[in-house]
Design a protein around this motif. Structure first.
Motif, PDB file in Angstrom:
ATOM      1  N   UNK A   1     -98.250  -1.829 -45.833  1.00 56.23           N
ATOM      2  CA  UNK A   1     -97.527  -1.340 -44.644  1.00 56.23           C
ATOM      3  C   UNK A   1     -97.425   0.188 -44.690  1.00 56.23           C
ATOM      4  N   UNK A   2     -97.060   0.725 -45.840  1.00 56.86           N
ATOM      5  CA  UNK A   2     -96.908   2.178 -45.986  1.00 56.86           C
ATOM      6  C   UNK A   2     -98.248   2.880 -45.762  1.00 56.86           C
ATOM      7  N   UNK A   3     -99.325   2.250 -46.230  1.00 61.95           N
ATOM      8  CA  UNK A   3    -100.650   2.896 -46.154  1.00 61.95           C
ATOM      9  C   UNK A   3    -101.380   2.601 -44.852  1.00 61.95           C
ATOM     10  N   UNK A   4    -100.784   1.786 -43.976  1.00 65.91           N
ATOM     11  CA  UNK A   4    -101.498   1.507 -42.703  1.00 65.91           C
ATOM     12  C   UNK A   4    -101.030   2.493 -41.647  1.00 65.91           C
TER      13      UNK A   4
ATOM     14  N   UNK B   1     -98.164   1.437 -32.009  1.00 65.29           N
ATOM     15  CA  UNK B   1     -98.095   1.495 -33.476  1.00 65.29           C
ATOM     16  C   UNK B   1     -96.644   1.473 -33.943  1.00 65.29           C
ATOM     17  N   UNK B   2     -95.788   2.199 -33.239  1.00 62.74           N
ATOM     18  CA  UNK B   2     -94.347   2.208 -33.597  1.00 62.74           C
ATOM     19  C   UNK B   2     -93.748   0.807 -33.417  1.00 62.74           C
ATOM     20  N   UNK B   3     -94.120   0.115 -32.335  1.00 62.52           N
ATOM     21  CA  UNK B   3     -93.574  -1.226 -32.070  1.00 62.52           C
ATOM     22  C   UNK B   3     -94.025  -2.194 -33.170  1.00 62.52           C
TER      23      UNK B   3
ATOM     24  N   UNK C   1    -104.045  -4.711 -37.785  1.00 63.32           N
ATOM     25  CA  UNK C   1    -104.025  -4.232 -36.387  1.00 63.32           C
ATOM     26  C   UNK C   1    -103.637  -2.752 -36.346  1.00 63.32           C
ATOM     27  N   UNK C   2    -102.668  -2.375 -37.160  1.00 66.96           N
ATOM     28  CA  UNK C   2    -102.246  -0.970 -37.205  1.00 66.96           C
ATOM     29  C   UNK C   2    -103.410  -0.078 -37.632  1.00 66.96           C
TER      30      UNK C   2
END
Lengths: 93, 93, 93, 93
Positions: A90-93, A46-48, B45-46
């Motif tokens: 992106x912020x909410x995923x 997830x970090x990658x 995917x996240x």
């Protein structure tokens, strides 16, 4: 051309690496690896992915959004709106 | 046996699907797909990884942590500490 | 008694501090402080709230969930389900 | 003037509301409210802060970044870099 075209190979390399990590997690589960160790690997993937996303956002802002803003106010506003929605996802995923 | 052993095949199936999605993102980048569309896929995917993690956490709590707590107070406390760290990594990833 | 009762004063102190930080952000906005500096402060408050949440989760697991599990399998399962939903909300916020 | 100056009163109003919610959480803790209910409130405050952040990011992109890009390439690049760092902090908080 998309904003990331300048570093396209680097992004493709990173995604291939993430693909390998994801395959590794499936194998860990098949081999009954301890839950916490599987969770640690999922957090690493997830970090990658997050780092890839943040790179893509910066490239998009620096090329697509900036070029649109120079072209016209209306184009700039539309691209900013679109980018803001992508950043929210992106912020909410 | 790990807490997730009861639904192991389901987790493996989901990880294979995620692997395919990650491969798809690499292909999008190779084909110069618009940044925003790539970002949308990465966010998907996240989210899928997040759902796997949350499932693993619940299984771990419901099996490993609960069993340890029944075994002894000390075992229960150690497992709770370990689970709390894993949850923190998940929240911060 | 809730799981956090042992460190209740500490949690109250931290929430009072966060309250002050939030008030500070409102003042920054009133004083037209640069957007990036306001965003930096909001991220700091979010991190502080996250740390409070993670502490509450650990306390809850270590007291309410573990006690329920010792009481009966059914009680344990219900508390784990409830905790898993709370952890999901935390991860997704 | 910062990018958010056009909706400054709205942001101030939202921050005041968040301040009240944070004060409410401190009271819940003082009154020994059940952990899960406190966690639910903290998640709600985090979501509200996230929405403020996303609004500030969009305002910043639409004003400060776009104006800098029109002024010069170098100014535009510097503002994009700065905005990307702020977005990374937001994503990682």
């Amino acid at each position: 051309m998309p904003g990331y075209s300048g570093t396209k190979d680097e992004y493709t390399r990173r995604m291939r690496r993430i693909e390998g990590q994801v395959r590794g997690i499936a194998r860990m589960i098949e081999e009954d690896v301890y839950c916490i160790d599987v969770l640690t690997q999922v957090a690493a993937v997830t970090k990658a992915l997050q780092a890839v996303s943040l790179g893509l956002v910066e490239d998009h802002l620096g090329h697509c959004v900036v070029e649109a803003a120079r072209h016209s106010t209306a184009d700039g506003e539309a691209k900013v709106r679109e980018a803001a929605d992508a950043i929210a996802r992106l912020v909410r995923s």
